[in-house]
Each structure stands twice: as C-alpha cells, then as structure tokens.
Design an enzyme around this catalytic site. Sequence first.
Site, PDB file in Angstrom:
ATOM      1  CG  ASP A  83      -7.098  -2.444  -3.377  1.00 21.07           C
ATOM      2  OD1 ASP A  83      -7.453  -1.289  -3.082  1.00 21.07           O
ATOM      3  OD2 ASP A  83      -5.980  -2.891  -3.080  1.00 21.07           O
ATOM      4  CG  HIS A 142      -5.898  -2.228   0.331  1.00 22.35           C
ATOM      5  ND1 HIS A 142      -5.142  -1.771  -0.719  1.00 22.35           N
ATOM      6  CD2 HIS A 142      -5.339  -1.706   1.447  1.00 22.35           C
ATOM      7  CE1 HIS A 142      -4.176  -1.000  -0.252  1.00 22.35           C
ATOM      8  NE2 HIS A 142      -4.271  -0.943   1.061  1.00 22.35           N
ATOM      9  CB  SER A 184      -0.969  -0.039   1.180  1.00 22.94           C
ATOM     10  OG  SER A 184      -2.001   0.905   1.042  1.00 22.94           O
TER      11      SER A 184
END
Length: 383
Positions: free
Chosen positions: A293, A323, A198
Amino acid sequence: MPTLPRSIPYRVQAAVLRAVFALPEPVRRLIAGPPLRIDGQELALDAQLLLRLQSLVEQDGLAADTPEAARAAMAASVPMVAGERIEPVDARDLLIPGDAGPIPARLYQPEGLAEGSPLLVYYHGGGWVIGDLESHDNLCRFLAKHAGVRVLAVDYRLAPEHPFPAAVDDALAAYRYAVAHAEELGVDPARIALGGDSAGGNLAAVTAHGAATRGEPRPTFLLLIYPAVDASTRRRSRELFGHGFLLTDSDMDWFMGHYCPDPESHRDPRLSILLAEDLGVLPPTYLAMSGFDPLRDEDEEFAKRLAESGVSVVVRRHDDLIHGYANMLGVGRRFREAVFEAVGALRAGLALSPAGATGNGGPAAGAAADRGSPGDGADQVTS
C-alpha cells in the site's frame, strides 16, 4: 475496485469472480502467477488473483477522467467484491443537521441488539472524492453484526464540489450528533467509537482530535483501517507500491488535487493528522495497514507517534494485503480474515473502556474469537 471487461454484464462478472475464487489453490496460483515478493513481503494469493483479474481492465487504479466517472465506476464495481448482503441487520436512513445542510447517514442495528449498545460512527473511504453509503454498506453491516454494535455511517460531502475542510466539518457534526442524540439512537453515550478506512480513517482520527482539543467528549476508541495521515511528505512505500496494487501514485495525486489542491494547506492537522502536535489526546486506537500500500510508511510513522505520545495503540500490518481489502468481503478468505481481526479489536476496545468494562453482551458476543484468523505480518505497539 476490480471488474472484468465492461462489455460483460455485471451479474456475469460476479459469477465469474466467484467461480475463479472457488477453484483449487493450485489452479488459482496458476492464474495469479508466481508469488510476488517486494520489500520482504509476499502478496496474499487472494490479493494477487484479484489484481490479476483487474489487469483485464484498461483502467489502472481508482481515478477517472472526471469525479462523476470515478464514482460511477466504484458504484458498479464494489458489489462485485463486497459479497452477499449481510443479514440480519436492520438499516434505516436519517439526516444529520450540518452547518451547510443535512448530512445523509445510515444507522445499522444487528437483530436482537439491546438498547444502550456501543456505537461506531463510520466514515467511508474513497479519497474524499468517491464512495458513499452504498459503497460501504456491506462493510458496515459486517462490523455491526460481528462486533455487536450499532453503526452510524456518514455520507459526508465530497470534493471537488465541496473541498477541504467540508468533509472534516461534516464528520465532526456527525460525531456531535451521535453524542447529543445517543438515547434516540439507542446507544450508550459513553461508548461511542469512531472508525473509517483510507480517507474515512483520516476523518475519524481528525474528528477525534478535533473533539478532544475543543474540550468536547472524547470518543472511546478509534478503529483506523489504512488511514491517510500525511499529505505533506512522499515516502518510500509510495514508490514501491504506487502502481499495480489498486491505489496508485497517480490516484493519490488525483484525489488530493480535488480535495485540497492548495499545497500550503497540506500541513494542516485537519488533513495531515500525523503533524498534529498533541496526538496524546487521542483515545485507544487500533491501526491496521496493508503491506502493499502506498500509505504503508505514513501509517507506520503515525503508529510510532501515537505510542510515543502515550496513546494505547495496537498496530497491525497485514504484510500480504493491498489497500481496499476491507471492501472485499465477498472474494476469497484472506480479506475477510483481516476484517474479522478489526472486529475483535473493536469489541475489545469498547469492552475495556470504563463504561463498557462489564461487557456489552449482544447477539454477536464471541464472534470475533470464533471466526477468521490473522494472517502473517502482525506487529503490535502498546503504550
């Protein structure tokens, strides 16, 4: 990360989670609900079950009223899904010199790993606002043990106390430290990879790009797990998956509002690496993304640009995942399978590098081939 109602002690919540995920598949399906299909993708049962349990909590997403509250929530919830501490892995804390002061870090070393091993410098996720060494401790242990590498986890400064580009500066300082102190860390300076999930994936790519464009040593490999790569454009996946899949649309606005509130800076390649003109300077890359996501479409576009720029890139779209799956090693099987695949990519990327072409040995040799299996939805792009 998902938890059960906050009135229940965390040790009880963890036991309930383990018990639910140990139920027979028909029972887990009954609890999770009918299969969820969006945009030609079907959500994995493990992911849907976890989201169903999350629905028992009032909060939807990762943001909170304050950064402090969001950090506390993450600190409390990650152990619920991260699983038992992975051993045998030695871990020691250290401080890395930075322009704004020492940067906390943690060096992981699998038991029996010889000196001169590869190193993965790892940057944690959390929207540049939450997360720390503890939130990603088990993930780093997992990568170290099963990839047979040392891992240097970096506790870069967080926003809003330290807005953009403070995290970028710390990430680059940590990489420079690893290169300069390779012998002290017990690693081969020619086999240093960068990785992250991320926001951490963003920092890994930005750091690799920054080092290369400055004429500094280039990392051997990039391990990117659902990285944030473009803050300038809103894409279709954010509309499709911006609610109900852990990372929400409002979360993304909240994180960016703390990290880089000035819209004029959103096109800066140190934030939106997708917009950099010279992506061809990046090393071979493994890029994993989740189907459910909000970041999916920007990751797809980044993968395409890497290939067009001549970067050797393997792209893995886990159509059935959400995610944050890399932190969910302790529940179900599907999340762990996906991280095992990343381990295999890391091992291969380091072994095929010029310095590592003869192999690095180590106690975990072959682990990625023996454990786990990829799920549906694999796409590979190579150049």
